[in-house]
Motif scaffolding. Structure first.
Motif, PDB file in Angstrom:
ATOM      1  N   ARG A  81     160.983   5.974  71.077  1.00  0.00           N
ATOM      2  CA  ARG A  81     159.966   5.187  71.772  1.00  0.00           C
ATOM      3  C   ARG A  81     160.430   4.941  73.198  1.00  0.00           C
ATOM      4  O   ARG A  81     161.624   4.980  73.495  1.00  0.00           O
ATOM      5  CB  ARG A  81     159.695   3.867  71.034  1.00  0.00           C
ATOM      6  N   LEU A  82     159.462   4.630  74.067  1.00  0.00           N
ATOM      7  CA  LEU A  82     159.745   4.512  75.495  1.00  0.00           C
ATOM      8  C   LEU A  82     159.128   3.229  76.051  1.00  0.00           C
ATOM      9  O   LEU A  82     157.965   2.914  75.758  1.00  0.00           O
ATOM     10  CB  LEU A  82     159.155   5.721  76.228  1.00  0.00           C
ATOM     11  N   LEU A  83     159.919   2.490  76.823  1.00  0.00           N
ATOM     12  CA  LEU A  83     159.426   1.304  77.536  1.00  0.00           C
ATOM     13  C   LEU A  83     159.686   1.527  79.023  1.00  0.00           C
ATOM     14  O   LEU A  83     160.837   1.677  79.446  1.00  0.00           O
ATOM     15  CB  LEU A  83     160.148   0.041  77.050  1.00  0.00           C
ATOM     16  N   VAL A  84     158.622   1.562  79.826  1.00  0.00           N
ATOM     17  CA  VAL A  84     158.735   1.811  81.266  1.00  0.00           C
ATOM     18  C   VAL A  84     158.522   0.508  82.024  1.00  0.00           C
ATOM     19  O   VAL A  84     157.496  -0.166  81.855  1.00  0.00           O
ATOM     20  CB  VAL A  84     157.723   2.873  81.736  1.00  0.00           C
ATOM     21  N   THR A  85     159.490   0.159  82.874  1.00  0.00           N
ATOM     22  CA  THR A  85     159.448  -1.111  83.608  1.00  0.00           C
ATOM     23  C   THR A  85     159.894  -0.890  85.056  1.00  0.00           C
ATOM     24  O   THR A  85     160.690  -1.647  85.600  1.00  0.00           O
ATOM     25  CB  THR A  85     160.370  -2.152  82.941  1.00  0.00           C
ATOM     26  N   THR A  86     159.372   0.167  85.679  1.00  0.00           N
ATOM     27  CA  THR A  86     159.869   0.591  86.987  1.00  0.00           C
ATOM     28  C   THR A  86     159.264  -0.145  88.174  1.00  0.00           C
ATOM     29  O   THR A  86     159.547   0.205  89.326  1.00  0.00           O
ATOM     30  CB  THR A  86     159.653   2.104  87.167  1.00  0.00           C
ATOM     31  N   GLY A  87     158.450  -1.162  87.930  1.00  0.00           N
ATOM     32  CA  GLY A  87     157.964  -1.990  89.033  1.00  0.00           C
ATOM     33  C   GLY A  87     156.985  -1.283  89.934  1.00  0.00           C
ATOM     34  O   GLY A  87     156.285  -0.346  89.541  1.00  0.00           O
ATOM     35  N   LEU A  88     156.945  -1.725  91.196  1.00  0.00           N
ATOM     36  CA  LEU A  88     156.021  -1.143  92.161  1.00  0.00           C
ATOM     37  C   LEU A  88     156.622  -1.214  93.560  1.00  0.00           C
ATOM     38  O   LEU A  88     157.682  -1.794  93.779  1.00  0.00           O
ATOM     39  CB  LEU A  88     154.656  -1.841  92.116  1.00  0.00           C
ATOM     40  N   LEU A 106     154.623  -0.455  78.475  1.00  0.00           N
ATOM     41  CA  LEU A 106     154.914  -0.855  79.854  1.00  0.00           C
ATOM     42  C   LEU A 106     155.157  -2.355  79.911  1.00  0.00           C
ATOM     43  O   LEU A 106     154.661  -3.117  79.079  1.00  0.00           O
ATOM     44  CB  LEU A 106     153.736  -0.533  80.784  1.00  0.00           C
ATOM     45  N   ALA A 107     155.915  -2.788  80.926  1.00  0.00           N
ATOM     46  CA  ALA A 107     156.106  -4.216  81.154  1.00  0.00           C
ATOM     47  C   ALA A 107     156.468  -4.444  82.615  1.00  0.00           C
ATOM     48  O   ALA A 107     157.093  -3.604  83.256  1.00  0.00           O
ATOM     49  CB  ALA A 107     157.199  -4.785  80.249  1.00  0.00           C
ATOM     50  N   GLY A 108     156.064  -5.597  83.142  1.00  0.00           N
ATOM     51  CA  GLY A 108     156.411  -5.955  84.514  1.00  0.00           C
ATOM     52  C   GLY A 108     155.415  -5.443  85.529  1.00  0.00           C
ATOM     53  O   GLY A 108     154.264  -5.124  85.214  1.00  0.00           O
TER      54      GLY A 108
END
Length: 329
Positions: free
Chosen positions: A117-124, A286-288
């Motif tokens: 599983r993958l959680l992406v939290t790379t912001g902006l 995704l988060a953040g």
């Protein structure tokens, strides 16, 4: 739980971990810690470029008021490590989902990582107006968020660059922290029409621009230079146009950024997800700020925890379905 970050070769894939977290900021570390505490093998890929790096301190984060962003992340890393989570330095550049739903992520240096599983939290990324000098002072005295910086410039002279009707909202918002607020019209306020009346009612001045530079004395912002030669005195400058999330990993998986609007104006692009952080691609969350542009540090951290819990719910559902199937067989 063991997770390896061995460099046995630039193209040698690592054994699949339970969850790969891309992004080592507040959202990523909080999500990773939640997952590690739930006995998942977790690996965090951190490019080392958090959005709030220029800020002096983190604010409105209970128990961590004023703590430097770097110190907060160092604490988060230690907490994650205490539960067996690991961090690898690197930049993720692409990904693909395999037939068994495992996700393989490629790093810029050629390493490949695999996860169930993958959680992406790379912001902006914050886009600023095209005025020389803004980038170098962003997060110091060139600001964008009053909840992050308003207290520090309370009762000071604040100038807001307004390039769209959204500038009216910014001017009124910053008026909460000081009664000395001036908007400089960069050419986009005309569309606001009668909406300018509230500014006058609150004592917020409006000057015709555009701003073309900053006045700096002894490395201190003292004013904003206009095209007609005037210098508008100020102690802080509010300058912000758009917030843009970009993730080649999500793009490669078929999840694409969507435009967001406020006050009828395009203010950026982020990736869509539901309330738990789940995306349209199974196994990817995704988060953040990558999905919520308004999230402050504490909000992003909370979103990481929520996404981590949602991932565990998905893990439990999958494990239970397999157990029931085995029993029935």
């Amino acid at each position: 739980m063991t997770t390896t970050t061995s460099r046995s070769g630039p193209t040698t894939p690592l054994p699949a971990v339970d969850v790969l977290v891309i992004g080592g900021g507040a959202a990523g570390l909080a999500g990773a810690t939640t997952l590690a505490r739930a006995r998942q093998s977790v690996l965090v890929v951190d490019a080392g470029s958090p959005r709030n790096a220029p800020a002096d301190g983190v604010h409105s984060f209970l128990g961590h008021e004023g703590r430097s962003p770097a110190e907060l992340l160092a604490l988060g890393r230690r907490e994650l490590a205490s539960y067996g989570g690991r961090i690898v330095e690197g930049c993720a550049v692409t990904a693909r989902q395999e037939a068994d739903s495992t996700v393989e992520v490629a790093l810029e240096d050629g390493r490949r990582l695999r996860a169930r599983r993958l959680l992406v939290t790379t912001g902006l990324r914050d886009e600023l107006p095209d005025v020389p000098g803004l980038d170098a002072r962003f997060g110091r005295d060139v600001l964008h968020c009053p909840f992050c910086h308003g207290w520090e410039v309370r009762d000071r002279r604040v100038v807001v660059l307004a390039s769209s009707p959204a500038g009216v909202h910014r001017g009124l918002l910053w008026r909460q922290w000081t009664d000395d607020v001036t908007l400089i019209d960069q050419g986009g306020l005309a569309a606001a029409g009668d909406d300018l009346d509230p500014l006058a009612a609150r004592g917020v001045g409006v000057l015709r621009g555009p701003a073309i530079g900053l006045a700096i004395e002894d490395d201190i912002l003292t004013g904003v230079r206009l095209a007609d030669g005037r210098v508008v005195p100020c102690d802080a400058l509010v300058a912000h146009e758009r917030m843009v999330a970009r993730s080649p990993v999500l793009d490669a998986l078929g999840i694409h950024a969507e435009p967001i609007e406020a006050f009828g104006v395009d203010i950026g692009e982020v990736y869509p997800s539901d309330a738990t952080g789940a995306t349209s691609v199974p196994g990817v969350w995704l988060a953040g700020n990558v999905t919520d542009p308004m999230a402050q540090v504490i909000t992003a951290a909370a979103a990481g925890v929520r996404a981590g819990a949602a991932i565990i719910a998905d893990v439990v559902a999958e494990q239970t379905a397999r157990a029931v199937s085995r029993q029935a067989g």
